[in-house]
Design an enzyme around this catalytic site. Sequence first.
Site, short mmCIF file in Angstrom:
data_model
loop_
_atom_site.label_atom_id
_atom_site.label_comp_id
_atom_site.label_asym_id
_atom_site.label_seq_id
_atom_site.Cartn_x
_atom_site.Cartn_y
_atom_site.Cartn_z
N SER A 22 1.14 -1.07 -0.02
CA SER A 22 -0.25 0.00 0.20
C SER A 22 0.55 1.03 0.15
CB SER A 22 -0.91 -0.17 1.26
OG SER A 22 0.07 0.68 2.61
N MET A 23 0.02 2.13 -0.05
CA MET A 23 0.95 3.60 0.02
C MET A 23 1.52 3.81 2.03
SD MET A 23 -1.21 6.71 -1.26
CE MET A 23 -0.43 7.99 -1.52
N GLY A 26 6.57 1.79 2.45
CA GLY A 26 8.43 1.27 1.95
C GLY A 26 8.77 0.73 0.77
N LYS A 27 8.10 0.69 -0.27
CA LYS A 27 8.41 0.83 -1.00
C LYS A 27 9.29 1.53 -2.02
CE LYS A 27 4.47 1.19 -3.02
NZ LYS A 27 3.69 1.99 -2.17
N GLU A 94 6.56 3.41 -8.97
CA GLU A 94 5.16 3.69 -9.87
C GLU A 94 4.76 3.01 -10.47
OE1 GLU A 94 3.69 5.18 -7.50
OE2 GLU A 94 5.34 6.57 -5.91
N ALA A 95 4.96 1.49 -10.51
CA ALA A 95 5.29 1.03 -11.51
C ALA A 95 3.54 0.85 -12.25
CB ALA A 95 5.32 -0.65 -11.87
N GLN A 96 2.65 1.29 -11.20
CA GLN A 96 1.39 0.75 -11.56
C GLN A 96 0.29 2.02 -12.48
OE1 GLN A 96 2.70 2.25 -8.32
NE2 GLN A 96 1.51 4.11 -8.64
N CYS A 150 -1.37 0.68 9.99
CA CYS A 150 -2.92 1.36 10.03
C CYS A 150 -2.56 3.03 11.18
CB CYS A 150 -3.69 0.27 10.57
SG CYS A 150 -5.10 0.98 10.61
N1 ADP Z 1 1.14 4.87 8.60
C1 ADP Z 1 2.46 4.75 7.86
N2 ADP Z 1 3.29 3.18 7.88
C2 ADP Z 1 4.24 3.33 7.88
N3 ADP Z 1 5.05 3.69 7.61
C3 ADP Z 1 4.43 5.45 7.00
C4 ADP Z 1 3.93 5.90 7.60
N4 ADP Z 1 3.31 7.22 7.87
C5 ADP Z 1 4.32 7.73 6.75
N5 ADP Z 1 5.56 7.00 6.71
C6 ADP Z 1 6.61 7.20 6.45
O1 ADP Z 1 6.70 6.66 4.80
C7 ADP Z 1 8.06 6.46 4.55
C8 ADP Z 1 7.93 4.83 3.63
O2 ADP Z 1 7.91 5.52 2.46
P1 ADP Z 1 7.76 5.42 1.13
O3 ADP Z 1 9.17 4.83 0.94
O4 ADP Z 1 7.87 6.37 -0.13
O5 ADP Z 1 6.44 4.25 1.09
P2 ADP Z 1 5.91 4.00 0.10
O6 ADP Z 1 6.89 4.21 -1.88
O7 ADP Z 1 5.64 2.64 -0.26
O8 ADP Z 1 4.64 4.46 -0.42
C9 ADP Z 1 8.19 5.61 6.34
O9 ADP Z 1 9.72 4.63 6.35
C10 ADP Z 1 7.74 6.02 7.09
O10 ADP Z 1 8.96 7.31 7.16
C1 LIG Z 2 -4.41 3.93 -3.70
C2 LIG Z 2 -4.54 5.14 -5.09
C3 LIG Z 2 -2.48 5.90 -5.13
N1 LIG Z 2 -2.43 6.08 -6.16
C4 LIG Z 2 -1.81 7.78 -6.64
C5 LIG Z 2 -0.85 8.26 -5.01
C6 LIG Z 2 -0.27 8.50 -5.04
O1 LIG Z 2 0.70 10.08 -6.03
C7 LIG Z 2 0.41 7.82 -6.30
C8 LIG Z 2 1.66 5.99 -4.94
O2 LIG Z 2 2.39 6.76 -4.25
P1 LIG Z 2 3.22 5.60 -2.75
O3 LIG Z 2 4.50 5.95 -3.56
O4 LIG Z 2 3.22 4.06 -2.60
O5 LIG Z 2 2.63 6.13 -2.11
O6 LIG Z 2 -0.37 6.73 -6.35
C9 LIG Z 2 -4.04 6.84 -7.60
O7 LIG Z 2 -3.33 6.89 -8.24
N2 LIG Z 2 -4.43 5.70 -7.11
C10 LIG Z 2 -5.22 5.30 -6.10
O8 LIG Z 2 -5.86 4.11 -5.89
ZN ZN Z 3 -6.59 -0.79 11.49
#
Ligand code: ADP
Ligand SMILES: Cc1cn([C@H]2C[C@H](O)[C@@H](COP(=O)(O)O)O2)c(=O)[nH]c1=O
Ligand code: ZN
Length: 192
Positions: A22-23, A26-27, A94-96, A150
Site C-alpha cells: 500500500s501507500m 516502504g516500497k 510507481e510501476a502501477q 494502520c
Molecule cells: N502509516 C505509516 N506507516 C509506515 N510508514 C509511514 C506511515 N506514515 C508515514 N510513513 C513513512 O513513510 C516511509 C515509507 O515511505 P515510502 O518508501 O515512500 O513508501 P511507499 O513508496 O510504499 O509509499 C516510512 O519510512 C515512514 O517514514
Molecule cells: C491508492 C492510489 C494511489 N494513487 C497515487 C497516489 C500517489 O501519488 C501514488 C502512490 O504513491 P506511493 O509511492 O505508493 O505512496 O499513487 C492513485 O493514483 N490511485 C490510487 O488508487
Molecule cells: Zn487498523
Amino acid sequence: MLFSEENYETHRRGRIEVICGSMFSGKTEELIRRLKRAKIARQRVEIFKPAIDIRYSEEDVVSHDSNSIASTPVESSGSILLLSSDVEVVGIDEAQFFDNGIIDICNQLADQGTRVIVAGLDMDFKKKPFGPMPTLMSIADEVTKVHAICVECGHLANYSHRLVENEKQVLLGEKDEYQPLCRSCYNKKHTK
Ligand SMILES: Nc1ncnc2c1ncn2[C@@H]1O[C@H](COP(=O)(O)OP(=O)(O)O)[C@@H](O)[C@H]1O
Ligand SMILES: Cc1cn([C@H]2C[C@H](O)[C@@H](COP(=O)(O)O)O2)c(=O)[nH]c1=O
Ligand SMILES: [Zn+2]
C-alpha cells in the site's frame, strides 16, 4: 535485512524483483536501498519513473521519508528499453502507472541478463489490482510485499484509503489524500 541479495550477488543473472504494498509501506525506500547497494557494487544502474509522478520531484525518486535517488522520468514503458542498453540493474518506481507494455519490457531485460527491480502499488483505493502490477507480480522471480502501519489501530496496513471525493483510479497524492489502513479499519470506513 528485509531482502537477501546473496543469491543474486553470487549468481549474477537476469531476474525480475517486484516490491509491492500500500501507500507508505516502504516500497520506494526498499527500491532505493537495493539500487544504492548495486551502485556501491559498481554495477551500471538506471532508474525510471512515470513522468506523471511529480509529487516530490520531477527528476528524482523520493520516498515519504525524503530518501532519494536520481531517476529518468519517462512518458511510456517503451523508453525504458531504449535507455537500458549496457545497464546491469534497472529500477522502476510507481510501476502501477505504466502501460501494459512494461510487462514484455521487464521480461526482455531480464532475458538479456539485466536485474530488474520494480516497485508499485498492488491495489488502488478500491482494493482493485492496479495496472500492470498483478501481471508483473506473476512473472517476477521474487515478490516482496511490504506493509505500512494502520493509522487507525497500529496493525499492519494492506490498503490505501482515499480521503477525498474522487472516483478516478489515478489521483496523485500524499497524506492529505490517502491513509494506510488494515483490512478491518478499511472495511469499517467502507460499510458506513
Ligand atoms: N502509516 C505509516 N506507516 C509506515 N510508514 C509511514 C506511515 N506514515 C508515514 N510513513 C513513512 O513513510 C516511509 C515509507 O515511505 P515510502 O518508501 O515512500 O513508501 P511507499 O513508496 O510504499 O509509499 C516510512 O519510512 C515512514 O517514514
Ligand atoms: C491508492 C492510489 C494511489 N494513487 C497515487 C497516489 C500517489 O501519488 C501514488 C502512490 O504513491 P506511493 O509511492 O505508493 O505512496 O499513487 C492513485 O493514483 N490511485 C490510487 O488508487
Ligand atoms: Zn487498523
